[in-house]
Design a protein around this motif. Structure first.
Motif, short mmCIF file in Angstrom:
data_model
loop_
_atom_site.label_atom_id
_atom_site.label_comp_id
_atom_site.label_asym_id
_atom_site.label_seq_id
_atom_site.Cartn_x
_atom_site.Cartn_y
_atom_site.Cartn_z
N VAL A 32 1.01 -11.25 2.73
CA VAL A 32 1.55 -10.66 3.29
C VAL A 32 0.88 -8.77 3.17
O VAL A 32 0.62 -9.04 1.30
CB VAL A 32 2.98 -10.33 3.09
CG1 VAL A 32 4.36 -9.66 4.29
CG2 VAL A 32 3.84 -11.55 3.08
N LEU A 33 1.00 -8.59 4.49
CA LEU A 33 0.39 -7.33 4.14
C LEU A 33 0.78 -5.95 4.74
O LEU A 33 1.94 -6.43 5.81
CB LEU A 33 -1.02 -7.10 4.83
CG LEU A 33 -1.68 -5.43 4.56
CD1 LEU A 33 -2.18 -4.79 3.37
CD2 LEU A 33 -3.04 -5.29 5.33
N GLY A 34 1.83 -5.08 3.50
CA GLY A 34 2.74 -3.92 4.46
C GLY A 34 2.43 -2.31 3.06
O GLY A 34 1.35 -3.00 2.42
N GLY A 35 3.12 -1.60 3.95
CA GLY A 35 3.03 -0.24 2.93
C GLY A 35 3.91 0.91 3.84
O GLY A 35 4.60 0.55 4.53
N PHE A 36 3.84 1.85 2.93
CA PHE A 36 4.39 2.86 3.43
C PHE A 36 3.98 4.24 3.89
O PHE A 36 2.73 4.18 3.13
CB PHE A 36 5.36 3.62 1.70
CG PHE A 36 6.16 4.89 2.38
CD1 PHE A 36 7.71 4.30 2.47
CD2 PHE A 36 6.10 5.82 2.19
CE1 PHE A 36 7.97 5.53 3.05
CE2 PHE A 36 6.53 7.12 1.64
CZ PHE A 36 7.44 7.15 2.85
N SER A 37 4.27 4.72 4.89
CA SER A 37 3.50 5.80 5.90
C SER A 37 2.14 5.01 5.39
O SER A 37 2.00 4.78 6.77
CB SER A 37 3.49 6.64 4.47
OG SER A 37 3.63 8.59 5.05
N GLN A 38 1.14 5.81 5.63
CA GLN A 38 -0.46 5.65 5.24
C GLN A 38 -0.12 4.60 5.36
O GLN A 38 -1.67 3.54 5.85
CB GLN A 38 -1.02 6.69 4.71
CG GLN A 38 -2.26 8.30 5.18
CD GLN A 38 -2.54 8.72 4.58
OE1 GLN A 38 -3.62 8.05 3.46
NE2 GLN A 38 -3.56 9.41 5.32
N GLY A 39 0.46 3.82 4.72
CA GLY A 39 -0.20 2.26 3.82
C GLY A 39 0.25 1.58 4.75
O GLY A 39 -0.03 0.51 5.36
N CYS A 40 1.48 1.59 6.14
CA CYS A 40 1.61 0.60 6.72
C CYS A 40 1.04 1.36 7.98
O CYS A 40 0.53 -0.09 8.59
CB CYS A 40 2.99 1.94 7.88
SG CYS A 40 3.46 1.76 9.23
N GLY A 88 5.61 4.37 8.89
CA GLY A 88 4.43 4.88 8.84
C GLY A 88 4.41 4.87 10.71
O GLY A 88 5.06 4.92 11.25
N TYR A 89 2.96 4.66 11.37
CA TYR A 89 2.35 4.58 12.78
C TYR A 89 1.27 4.18 12.59
O TYR A 89 1.50 3.38 11.42
CB TYR A 89 2.38 5.79 13.36
CG TYR A 89 0.93 6.39 12.32
CD1 TYR A 89 0.03 6.99 13.28
CD2 TYR A 89 1.08 6.79 11.20
CE1 TYR A 89 -1.22 8.05 12.64
CE2 TYR A 89 0.17 7.77 10.57
CZ TYR A 89 -1.05 8.09 11.40
OH TYR A 89 -1.85 7.90 10.77
N LEU A 90 0.73 3.41 13.93
CA LEU A 90 -0.36 2.85 14.42
C LEU A 90 -1.43 3.98 15.18
O LEU A 90 -1.10 5.15 15.67
CB LEU A 90 0.03 2.07 15.44
CG LEU A 90 -1.36 1.39 16.51
CD1 LEU A 90 -2.19 0.46 14.67
CD2 LEU A 90 -1.14 0.64 17.40
N LEU A 108 0.96 -1.38 -0.27
CA LEU A 108 -0.27 -0.61 -0.56
C LEU A 108 1.29 1.79 -0.13
O LEU A 108 1.95 1.37 0.57
CB LEU A 108 -0.68 -0.38 1.26
CG LEU A 108 -1.76 -1.36 1.54
CD1 LEU A 108 -2.43 -0.61 3.13
CD2 LEU A 108 -2.69 -1.71 0.16
N HIS A 109 1.08 2.20 -1.00
CA HIS A 109 1.19 2.91 -1.27
C HIS A 109 0.88 4.48 -0.14
O HIS A 109 -0.05 4.37 0.69
CB HIS A 109 1.18 4.30 -2.33
CG HIS A 109 0.04 4.84 -2.44
ND1 HIS A 109 -0.67 5.64 -2.21
CD2 HIS A 109 -0.94 4.05 -3.42
CE1 HIS A 109 -2.33 5.75 -2.73
NE2 HIS A 109 -2.46 4.76 -3.37
#
Length: 258
Positions: free
Chosen positions: A134-142, A167-169, A40-41
């Motif tokens: 696997v699910l992953g992403g960068f910034s908002q994607g994270c 990213g963050y929670l 996820l971008h």
């Protein structure tokens, strides 16, 4: 954007650009022995912004048995850019009182969670089991990946792993995540599913305070298999980070014999 050839049926949303699907360069004869990475971008970006990472892996013959599925967020009218949810301020300094923290777009997050769940459904319908996704992403994607893993009634704790880059929670305060887990019939603790988290030491968009709150939030759910890394650099993905992501992926979705 030009249409792309796809080998699987993916859900369609009016106004949303179709995902980029890059099939494995050496697919397993049994789909259950393959793997899929849903990537996820970030805010203001699109799937094409991450496609070069998939290309680097495939051109380097890394994880040749893994499919890549890179979806697109829709235009967010409030921020006037592509977004998985309306962004909020991530300040370096905590407010004087907790109630002064900016409100977060829980509705937008959960709407995007539902869309990503539909992508996971599509992968499973093609024979790839959840423990090979696997699910992953960068910034908002994270952020979205972590929220889905913690709150999804269908897939919380059931995927092969989570990759969170820079990213963050979200929703970590005020008990919202605990409430969402309870509403979805999930146990209060997360378990030992593998999570890879990485940030740049000079990342001003996801400051150290937010990173620490993320780690503390995951600890609160007893997420016991969190692998965390910090690298030189800012809000970006570099070579050392990608090398560690590759090692993580090879561990959680290893090559299986046909």
């Amino acid at each position: 954007m030009a249409a792309r050839q796809r080998r699987m049926t993916l859900p369609s949303t009016p106004g949303r650009v179709e995902p980029i699907y890059k099939p494995a360069t050496k697919p397993a004869s049994d789909p259950a022995h393959g793997a899929t990475f849903i990537f996820l971008h970030g805010l203001g970006d699109d799937a094409e912004g991450l496609e070069n990472i998939a290309d680097q892996f495939q051109n380097g013959d890394k994880l040749s048995w893994m499919n890549w599925l890179i979806p697109n967020a829709m235009e967010d009218h409030d921020s006037q850019q592509t977004a998985w949810y309306t962004p909020s301020s991530l300040s370096t300094f905590a407010p004087s009182r907790p109630e002064l923290e900016d409100d977060e777009d829980e509705e937008g997050l959960l709407k995007s969670v539902a869309y990503v769940e539909s992508l996971i459904d599509a992968c499973i319908s093609k024979g790839v089991p959840p423990n090979r996704i696997v699910l992953g992403g960068f910034s908002q994607g994270c952020a979205l990946s972590l929220i889905l893993d913690l709150t999804s009634k269908k897939y919380s704790g059931k995927l092969a792993g989570i990759v969170g880059l820079c990213g963050y929670l979200p929703l970590a305060g005020k008990g919202r995540l605990q409430h969402l887990r309870a509403v979805n019939g999930l146990p209060p603790t997360h378990g030992d599913m593998a999570i890879f988290l990485a940030r740049g030491k000079q990342d001003s968009l996801i400051p150290k305070r937010i990173w620490n709150l993320t780690l503390k939030g995951l600890e609160g759910f007893e997420a016991t298999s969190v692998e965390q890394h910090e690298y030189d650099g800012g809000h970006t993905v570099g070579g050392p980070m990608l090398r560690d992501v590759c090692k993580f992926l090879e561990t959680v979705v290893p090559k299986l014999e046909d």
